[in-house]
Design a protein around this motif. Structure first.
Motif, PDB file in Angstrom:
ATOM      1  N   VAL A 125     -10.957  82.762  54.174  1.00  0.00           N
ATOM      2  CA  VAL A 125     -11.865  82.238  55.059  1.00  0.00           C
ATOM      3  C   VAL A 125     -13.130  83.124  54.866  1.00  0.00           C
ATOM      4  CG1 VAL A 125     -12.704  82.291  57.580  1.00  0.00           C
ATOM      5  CG2 VAL A 125     -10.421  81.321  57.023  1.00  0.00           C
ATOM      6  N   MET A 126     -12.914  84.536  54.742  1.00  0.00           N
ATOM      7  CA  MET A 126     -14.072  85.486  54.704  1.00  0.00           C
ATOM      8  C   MET A 126     -14.641  85.099  53.245  1.00  0.00           C
ATOM      9  SD  MET A 126     -14.176  87.100  57.458  1.00  0.00           S
ATOM     10  CE  MET A 126     -15.221  88.259  57.153  1.00  0.00           C
ATOM     11  N   GLU A 127     -13.996  85.032  52.279  1.00  0.00           N
ATOM     12  CA  GLU A 127     -14.658  84.747  51.238  1.00  0.00           C
ATOM     13  C   GLU A 127     -15.455  83.493  51.332  1.00  0.00           C
ATOM     14  OE1 GLU A 127     -13.270  83.954  46.155  1.00  0.00           O
ATOM     15  OE2 GLU A 127     -11.758  83.926  47.955  1.00  0.00           O
ATOM     16  N   THR A 128     -14.946  82.466  51.735  1.00  0.00           N
ATOM     17  CA  THR A 128     -15.725  81.136  51.867  1.00  0.00           C
ATOM     18  C   THR A 128     -17.139  81.191  52.683  1.00  0.00           C
ATOM     19  OG1 THR A 128     -13.808  79.970  51.549  1.00  0.00           O
ATOM     20  CG2 THR A 128     -15.615  78.866  52.293  1.00  0.00           C
ATOM     21  N   LEU A 129     -16.788  81.941  53.857  1.00  0.00           N
ATOM     22  CA  LEU A 129     -17.965  81.995  54.739  1.00  0.00           C
ATOM     23  C   LEU A 129     -18.934  83.188  54.423  1.00  0.00           C
ATOM     24  CD1 LEU A 129     -16.234  80.904  58.197  1.00  0.00           C
ATOM     25  CD2 LEU A 129     -17.951  79.609  56.745  1.00  0.00           C
ATOM     26  N   LEU A 130     -18.310  84.199  54.277  1.00  0.00           N
ATOM     27  CA  LEU A 130     -19.282  85.652  54.154  1.00  0.00           C
ATOM     28  C   LEU A 130     -19.470  86.007  52.765  1.00  0.00           C
ATOM     29  CD1 LEU A 130     -20.792  87.858  55.373  1.00  0.00           C
ATOM     30  CD2 LEU A 130     -18.616  89.125  55.389  1.00  0.00           C
TER      31      LEU A 130
ATOM     32  N   LEU B 294     -11.953  80.755  61.871  1.00  0.00           N
ATOM     33  CA  LEU B 294     -13.340  80.119  61.743  1.00  0.00           C
ATOM     34  C   LEU B 294     -14.151  80.953  62.488  1.00  0.00           C
ATOM     35  CD1 LEU B 294     -15.096  77.965  61.088  1.00  0.00           C
ATOM     36  CD2 LEU B 294     -14.233  76.772  62.924  1.00  0.00           C
ATOM     37  N   THR B 295     -13.742  81.591  63.669  1.00  0.00           N
ATOM     38  CA  THR B 295     -14.715  82.456  64.521  1.00  0.00           C
ATOM     39  C   THR B 295     -14.929  83.645  63.927  1.00  0.00           C
ATOM     40  OG1 THR B 295     -14.034  81.275  66.602  1.00  0.00           O
ATOM     41  CG2 THR B 295     -15.077  83.348  66.596  1.00  0.00           C
ATOM     42  N   VAL B 296     -13.939  84.119  63.283  1.00  0.00           N
ATOM     43  CA  VAL B 296     -13.982  85.612  62.723  1.00  0.00           C
ATOM     44  C   VAL B 296     -15.006  85.524  61.511  1.00  0.00           C
ATOM     45  CG1 VAL B 296     -12.846  87.337  61.202  1.00  0.00           C
ATOM     46  CG2 VAL B 296     -11.870  86.414  63.380  1.00  0.00           C
ATOM     47  N   GLY B 297     -14.749  84.497  60.759  1.00  0.00           N
ATOM     48  CA  GLY B 297     -15.673  84.280  59.589  1.00  0.00           C
ATOM     49  C   GLY B 297     -17.061  83.769  59.842  1.00  0.00           C
ATOM     50  N   ALA B 298     -17.256  83.007  60.834  1.00  0.00           N
ATOM     51  CA  ALA B 298     -18.518  82.467  61.147  1.00  0.00           C
ATOM     52  C   ALA B 298     -19.402  83.486  61.735  1.00  0.00           C
ATOM     53  CB  ALA B 298     -18.641  81.096  62.093  1.00  0.00           C
ATOM     54  N   ALA B 299     -18.720  84.459  62.647  1.00  0.00           N
ATOM     55  CA  ALA B 299     -19.359  85.516  63.414  1.00  0.00           C
ATOM     56  C   ALA B 299     -19.743  86.734  62.055  1.00  0.00           C
ATOM     57  CB  ALA B 299     -18.236  86.333  64.058  1.00  0.00           C
ATOM     58  N   SER B 300     -19.108  86.694  61.072  1.00  0.00           N
ATOM     59  CA  SER B 300     -19.524  87.695  60.167  1.00  0.00           C
ATOM     60  C   SER B 300     -20.837  87.392  59.335  1.00  0.00           C
ATOM     61  CB  SER B 300     -18.412  87.702  58.997  1.00  0.00           C
ATOM     62  OG  SER B 300     -17.261  88.325  59.669  1.00  0.00           O
ATOM     63  N   ALA B 301     -20.730  85.666  59.193  1.00  0.00           N
ATOM     64  CA  ALA B 301     -22.058  85.154  58.626  1.00  0.00           C
ATOM     65  C   ALA B 301     -23.250  85.574  59.653  1.00  0.00           C
ATOM     66  CB  ALA B 301     -21.911  84.032  58.453  1.00  0.00           C
ATOM     67  N   LEU B 302     -22.944  85.354  60.875  1.00  0.00           N
ATOM     68  CA  LEU B 302     -24.159  85.621  61.928  1.00  0.00           C
ATOM     69  C   LEU B 302     -24.472  86.950  61.740  1.00  0.00           C
ATOM     70  CD1 LEU B 302     -23.059  83.748  64.804  1.00  0.00           C
ATOM     71  CD2 LEU B 302     -24.550  82.997  63.338  1.00  0.00           C
TER      72      LEU B 302
END
Length: 243
Positions: free
Chosen positions: A112-117, A158-166
């Motif tokens: 998830v982190m690789e994909t989103l962040l 999903l929340t963790v990854g999206a929050a990292s992108a934010l």
């Protein structure tokens, strides 16, 4: 600089959100480049855009999720297009519901982190230097509202990854306050779908694409976050604002 002189790299341009952006940019007369690891998705994108704009679309197979892959495809892109004037970053996925955290593995979280962040960071590191020093150039991030709340049980990663992108976008705004290119963020706090998959409150990806294209075209704001929560916001937040 006219639209026909600009080359917009749309990262994630073969996805649902990205394809709407690509189509809108092409119809405004921009040259557009899209990179994907999946050649079949690029073929679908070519068939999706209007035939009379297809000659202005450049597609390349490559991996912007690794530093080596991003540098390789950047070199290939510049050989083909000669320059990049604008970047729209719409990387990641729209949904993940793998279950509560205690049922997941470190491998799941890493994916998830690789994909989103990680892909957002690696591609920014590769392509930001191409646009950062020109007042006519832009870099636009498209992020998701999932980073601000748990959408429903089982979507925690999903929340963790999206929050990292934010958080990454916030860091860039504050670390680079003097950068001269127009650096903005559009945060989509609702679903986005193609016309055949629409649901109440969702954004049509074609309408979203037109709004993002207008932001890129006008390039009159920087270090700004535009939050879109419903279809009406596309007009009031993006299209009607003095961009």
């Amino acid at each position: 600089m006219s639209n026909s002189e600009r080359v917009v790299l749309v990262l994630g341009g073969a996805g649902t959100v990205g394809s709407g952006v690509v189509k809108a940019l092409l119809e405004k007369g921009f040259k557009v480049a899209v990179i994907s690891r999946d050649g079949n998705r690029l073929d679908k994108l070519k068939s999706f855009v209007s035939p009379n704009t297809r000659d202005n679309l450049t597609t390349l197979v490559g991996n912007v999720g690794s530093e080596e892959g991003a540098e390789q495809v950047k070199e290939a892109l510049l050989k083909t297009t000669g320059k990049v004037t604008d970047v729209v970053s719409s990387l990641g996925f729209s949904w993940w519901q793998g279950g509560p955290p205690h049922t997941q593995t470190v491998k799941d979280l890493h994916w998830v982190m690789e994909t989103l962040l990680y892909s957002t960071f690696v591609s920014w590191k590769a392509f930001f230097p191409l646009v950062k020093d020109n007042t006519d150039y832009t870099y636009t991030f498209i992020t998701g509202g999932a980073g601000e709340k748990l959408l429903m049980p089982g979507t925690g990663f999903l929340t963790v990854g999206a929050a990292s992108a934010l958080a990454f976008c916030q860091v860039l705004r504050e670390e680079y306050p003097e950068v001269v290119c127009k650096m903005n963020q559009v945060n989509i706090d609702t679903g986005v779908a193609t016309p055949d998959r629409m649901a109440p409150g969702y954004l049509n990806h074609l309408d979203l694409g037109e709004a993002i294209a207008a932001l890129v075209e006008r390039r009159s704001t920087s270090h700004t976050v535009y939050t879109v929560k419903c279809p009406e916001d596309l007009k009031t937040v993006l299209l009607d604002q003095n961009l």
